[in-house]
Every structure is written in C-alpha cells, then in structure tokens.
Design a protein around this motif. Structure first.
Motif, PDB file in Angstrom:
ATOM      1  N   VAL A 267       0.849  -1.208   0.000  1.00  0.00           N
ATOM      2  CA  VAL A 267       0.000   0.000   0.000  1.00  0.00           C
ATOM      3  C   VAL A 267       0.874   1.243   0.000  1.00  0.00           C
ATOM      4  N   HIS A 268       1.912   1.254   0.806  1.00  0.00           N
ATOM      5  CA  HIS A 268       2.789   2.422   0.856  1.00  0.00           C
ATOM      6  C   HIS A 268       3.600   2.562  -0.427  1.00  0.00           C
ATOM      7  N   GLN A 269       4.009   1.472  -1.035  1.00  0.00           N
ATOM      8  CA  GLN A 269       4.797   1.515  -2.270  1.00  0.00           C
ATOM      9  C   GLN A 269       3.967   2.036  -3.448  1.00  0.00           C
ATOM     10  N   THR A 270       2.750   1.515  -3.608  1.00  0.00           N
ATOM     11  CA  THR A 270       1.963   1.818  -4.809  1.00  0.00           C
ATOM     12  C   THR A 270       0.769   2.727  -4.564  1.00  0.00           C
ATOM     13  N   GLY A 271       0.407   2.941  -3.288  1.00  0.00           N
ATOM     14  CA  GLY A 271      -0.791   3.717  -2.977  1.00  0.00           C
ATOM     15  C   GLY A 271      -2.021   2.834  -3.035  1.00  0.00           C
ATOM     16  N   ALA A 272      -3.109   3.316  -2.470  1.00  0.00           N
ATOM     17  CA  ALA A 272      -4.353   2.530  -2.468  1.00  0.00           C
ATOM     18  C   ALA A 272      -5.516   3.400  -2.013  1.00  0.00           C
ATOM     19  N   THR A 273      -6.689   2.997  -2.414  1.00  0.00           N
ATOM     20  CA  THR A 273      -7.912   3.587  -1.883  1.00  0.00           C
ATOM     21  C   THR A 273      -8.628   2.492  -1.113  1.00  0.00           C
ATOM     22  N   ILE A 274      -8.893   2.772   0.161  1.00  0.00           N
ATOM     23  CA  ILE A 274      -9.586   1.822   1.023  1.00  0.00           C
ATOM     24  C   ILE A 274     -11.015   2.310   1.153  1.00  0.00           C
ATOM     25  N   THR A 275     -11.966   1.465   0.747  1.00  0.00           N
ATOM     26  CA  THR A 275     -13.378   1.826   0.754  1.00  0.00           C
ATOM     27  C   THR A 275     -14.111   1.022   1.823  1.00  0.00           C
ATOM     28  N   ALA A 276     -15.027   1.680   2.512  1.00  0.00           N
ATOM     29  CA  ALA A 276     -15.817   1.010   3.551  1.00  0.00           C
ATOM     30  C   ALA A 276     -16.655  -0.099   2.933  1.00  0.00           C
ATOM     31  N   LYS A 277     -16.776  -1.203   3.646  1.00  0.00           N
ATOM     32  CA  LYS A 277     -17.569  -2.334   3.170  1.00  0.00           C
ATOM     33  C   LYS A 277     -19.028  -2.232   3.628  1.00  0.00           C
ATOM     34  N   THR A 278     -19.280  -1.359   4.595  1.00  0.00           N
ATOM     35  CA  THR A 278     -20.649  -1.198   5.102  1.00  0.00           C
ATOM     36  C   THR A 278     -21.018   0.284   5.083  1.00  0.00           C
ATOM     37  N   ALA A 279     -22.301   0.555   5.261  1.00  0.00           N
ATOM     38  CA  ALA A 279     -22.779   1.944   5.285  1.00  0.00           C
ATOM     39  C   ALA A 279     -22.255   2.709   6.497  1.00  0.00           C
ATOM     40  N   LYS A 280     -21.803   1.990   7.510  1.00  0.00           N
ATOM     41  CA  LYS A 280     -21.256   2.644   8.702  1.00  0.00           C
ATOM     42  C   LYS A 280     -19.966   3.400   8.384  1.00  0.00           C
ATOM     43  N   GLY A 281     -19.280   3.024   7.311  1.00  0.00           N
ATOM     44  CA  GLY A 281     -18.055   3.699   6.905  1.00  0.00           C
ATOM     45  C   GLY A 281     -16.829   3.187   7.639  1.00  0.00           C
ATOM     46  N   LEU A 282     -15.733   3.860   7.377  1.00  0.00           N
ATOM     47  CA  LEU A 282     -14.465   3.552   8.041  1.00  0.00           C
ATOM     48  C   LEU A 282     -14.335   4.488   9.232  1.00  0.00           C
TER      49      LEU A 282
END
Length: 175
Positions: free
Chosen positions: A104-119
């Motif tokens: 993740v640190h090398q290439t970057g990433a977008t982390i998306t919440a799996k539920t409506a509650k969010g991250l």
C-alpha cells in the motif's frame, strides 16, 4: 605474406582465458545479486529513515502523522524499514517487505468502507473520524535511484574484475 611473420592469436593474449573465467563466474551470479540486493536495501532504508524521496527523486507526500508530530513519513515505529530484505538467485535479486501494508505504501491505495457505517478511525491528532473511503498516496521506497545505479555498476565491475584476478581494471599485461 613473405619474409618474417609474427602471429598473435587469442590464446597468446590470454583473452580466451579471461573470457572463460568470466563465463564460468557468470554461470551463477548469486554473490553479485546478493551485493546488489544490499545496495537496494540500503537505498530503501535511507529513503524511509532520512530523505523521504522516491527512487526517481520525487519527494513523497507528507503523511498526516508526520505533519502532526514532526516525524518522518513511513517511519513511525521503524518496522517497515527493518522488514526490507533481499533474496538473491543466480540471475536475479528480489527486494521487498512481507508486511501486509508494505505494498500500500509503495503503490498507494484507496480503502473503501464495506458497510454503510463507513471507516472509523482516529487521526494522528486524536480526532475520531468516519469516512466512506481513504486514499493513501504512493510513496515508493523500493526501486533504483541514479546513485544506486552507479553503485551497482561499480559493484559489478569489481565483481567481474575479481573473476579476472584483478586484470581488467588494473590494465595488467603480460611481459
């Protein structure tokens, strides 16, 4: 040709012997690959511990944690830096980290919440937030900088010179 002749061939110059030494030594380049791995590990460690600059010379985006506490980006506990290893083989060397977040640190990433509650998480400044997604920018720490390329070339010259018994770099000639 008439008169007197003097013929020189490959064998007389020791060139064939030199080529044979290089060919034999080049069958298994594990030692050279190990040295190259050390150069690349040291470069990655320097980027994480000191420069915060990608191998191509582009500065990394500063992390929120580093902004808040004045530290270095990617260098909180030092675990990422200490996890970088290399594995040499006859024709290649692999340099990397087995930490789950290293890629993740090398290439970057977008982390998306799996539920409506969010991250839900706490920022470096202690603030609690809930968001739908988080984008972590790429901060390449693995790679080959121009300085590392030069060092690798020097290491390779010394390696092959050693295969020739020191004759290549030093211009030794039979007399």
């Amino acid at each position: 040709m008439t008169g007197v002749q003097f013929r020189v061939d490959f064998q007389d110059l020791g060139i064939a012997e030199g080529f044979a030494s290089i060919a034999d030594g080049a069958e298994d380049l594990t030692d050279l690959m190990d040295m190259i791995g050390s150069v690349l590990i040291n470069g990655a460690i320097d980027r994480i511990s000191s420069t915060n600059v990608a191998p191509d010379g582009v500065p990394w985006p500063v992390s929120l944690r580093a902004k808040e506490d004045g530290g270095k980006t990617l260098h909180d506990s030092g675990l990422l830096m200490r996890s970088i290893t290399s594995e040499a083989a006859p024709r290649e060397v692999v340099v990397g980290s087995n930490l789950i977040y290293a890629g993740v640190h090398q290439t970057g990433a977008t982390i998306t919440a799996k539920t409506a509650k969010g991250l839900s998480f706490t920022l470096a400044n202690g603030e609690s937030v809930v968001v739908g997604s988080v984008t972590i920018p790429a901060r390449p720490y693995l790679g080959i900088s121009e300085a590392e390329k030069a060092t690798i070339q020097d290491v390779a010259v010394v390696f092959f010179d050693d295969l020739l018994g020191g004759r290549a770099q030093h211009g030794q000639r039979g007399g």
